[in-house]
Design an enzyme around this catalytic site. Structure first.
Site, PDB file in Angstrom:
ATOM      1  N   GLU A  34      63.950 -52.272 -82.297  1.00  0.00           N
ATOM      2  CA  GLU A  34      63.403 -50.959 -81.918  1.00  0.00           C
ATOM      3  C   GLU A  34      64.486 -49.884 -81.937  1.00  0.00           C
ATOM      4  O   GLU A  34      64.249 -48.747 -82.327  1.00  0.00           O
ATOM      5  CB  GLU A  34      62.764 -51.026 -80.520  1.00  0.00           C
ATOM      6  CG  GLU A  34      61.567 -51.945 -80.423  1.00  0.00           C
ATOM      7  CD  GLU A  34      60.388 -51.498 -81.273  1.00  0.00           C
ATOM      8  OE1 GLU A  34      60.575 -51.271 -82.478  1.00  0.00           O
ATOM      9  OE2 GLU A  34      59.275 -51.406 -80.734  1.00  0.00           O
ATOM     10  N   THR A  51      58.511 -42.852 -85.493  1.00  0.00           N
ATOM     11  CA  THR A  51      58.671 -42.836 -84.034  1.00  0.00           C
ATOM     12  C   THR A  51      59.841 -41.933 -83.638  1.00  0.00           C
ATOM     13  O   THR A  51      59.762 -41.183 -82.661  1.00  0.00           O
ATOM     14  CB  THR A  51      58.878 -44.269 -83.508  1.00  0.00           C
ATOM     15  OG1 THR A  51      57.728 -45.022 -83.854  1.00  0.00           O
ATOM     16  CG2 THR A  51      59.061 -44.299 -82.012  1.00  0.00           C
TER      17      THR A  51
HETATM   18  N1  HSE Z   1      56.759 -45.746 -76.279  1.00  0.00           N
HETATM   19  C1  HSE Z   1      57.104 -45.537 -77.654  1.00  0.00           C
HETATM   20  C2  HSE Z   1      56.838 -44.092 -78.011  1.00  0.00           C
HETATM   21  C3  HSE Z   1      56.282 -46.440 -78.509  1.00  0.00           C
HETATM   22  O1  HSE Z   1      55.749 -43.602 -77.683  1.00  0.00           O
HETATM   23  O2  HSE Z   1      57.707 -43.435 -78.594  1.00  0.00           O
HETATM   24  C4  HSE Z   1      56.519 -46.302 -79.979  1.00  0.00           C
HETATM   25  O3  HSE Z   1      55.668 -47.196 -80.652  1.00  0.00           O
END
Ligand code: HSE
Length: 308
Positions: free
Chosen positions: A128, A180
């Site tokens: 991530e 993201t």
């Molecule tokens: N919590 C993260 C975001 C998840 O919303 O940026 C990304 O999949």
């Protein structure tokens, strides 16, 4: 054991109000991965799809997660992994988490369960970090544990499993890509106290609704006054999809992870199917290509389908 094959599920992070702290695993779609041990402390990646993802392990989310595991192994061994991604990268349903989490769960199975689930989450979070610049666990944790999870804390990592009542999930993925990292960049760094109060009321309400099997409370709590107003502008027809899905009987829903997918929760399969029709009607009219899924909560997480 010579090889292990796994199905690694898609996930919905945030669950509307719980930015970076809530997530849920889905039964559809999932990635398929097969892993073998090799005699060198490295990772060899074979992509069996058309996404053209990097095969250099230091630039691949599954690769960096496995490199983190190799660092913890005292003997000189590594992994050869075949990855067939069925979860499109950049879709907002946990594509990078499925790669990273699936890889470490499969590798751990090959090593006859050397690491705990929490250690696997730590390793997979490196994926991530590579994908979004931040080690968030709200896709990784449900992907590994299954069901719904609350990440109470990242430092130290504290994961709470929430045993879900039956929930049907309808997803629409408009075929635009939202990274993201970009969707995090546009967020405000500070929020108003009145918004924080409303948001933590909703998070507590959602968790209480799940524990008490109170569908109405779940529906009332699926509200986001902090992230959604900013990110929803990146998603065509977002407000229309949301309001029409609620009219069709959905409990509620919103942006899946950082988008562009939108998810809706329903209490039965029939309503989930009607919600899918509404999503199709909106995006057909708007003229944007899309995929839909009607699925349920995945209670097991990454599934070992074959070991030999
Ligand atoms: N919590 C993260 C975001 C998840 O919303 O940026 C990304 O999949």
């Amino acid at each position: 054991m010579s090889h292990v094959k796994v199905y690694s599920p898609a996930t919905v992070a945030n669950l509307v109000c719980g930015f970076d702290v809530l997530g849920m695993a889905l039964n559809e779609p999932f990635d398929i991965m097969t892993i073998r041990l090799i005699d060198e402390p490295t990772v060899v990646i074979h992509n069996e799809d058309d996404f053209d993802l990097p095969t250099d392990p230091s630039r691949n989310v599954a690769g960096v997660a496995l490199l983190a595991m190799i660092e913890k192994l005292d003997n000189k061994m590594g992994f050869d992994i075949c990855i067939e991604k069925r979860i499109k990268p950049g879709s907002g349903i946990g594509s990078s988490a499925a790669s990273a989490a699936g890889a470490v769960v499969a590798a751990n199975q090959l090593l006859e369960i050397r690491f705990s689930a929490i250690e696997l989450v730590q390793m997979a979070m490196n994926g991530e970090k590579l994908a979004s610049g931040v080690k968030h666990a709200d896709n990784i944790a449900p992907c590994i544990y299954g069901g719904l999870t609350l990440i109470r804390s990242i430092h130290p990592l504290d994961i709470v499993e929430l045993n879900p009542l039956p929930l049907y999930v309808t997803i629409v993925h408009p075929q635009i890509e939202v990274k993201t990292s970009d969707a995090r960049q546009i967020l405000k760094k500070q929020i108003l106290l009145k918004d924080a109060i409303r948001q933590w009321g909703n998070i507590a309400g959602l968790v209480a609704g799940l524990m008490k099997s109170d569908y109405d409370l779940i529906g009332r709590s699926l509200e986001d006054v902090i992230i959604e107003p900013i990110r929803s502008i990146l998603i065509p027809a977002f407000d229309e999809v949301k309001s029409k899905c609620r009219e069709a009987g959905a409990l509620g829903g919103g942006i899946s992870g950082s988008g562009p997918s939108i998810f809706m929760l329903s209490r039965d399969a029939e309503t989930a199917g009607e919600v899918e029709l509404v999503m199709k009607e909106v995006y057909n009219r708007v003229g944007i290509d899309f995929n839909t899924y009607v699925t349920t909560v995945n209670k097991v997480g990454v599934k070992i389908v074959k070991e030999k």
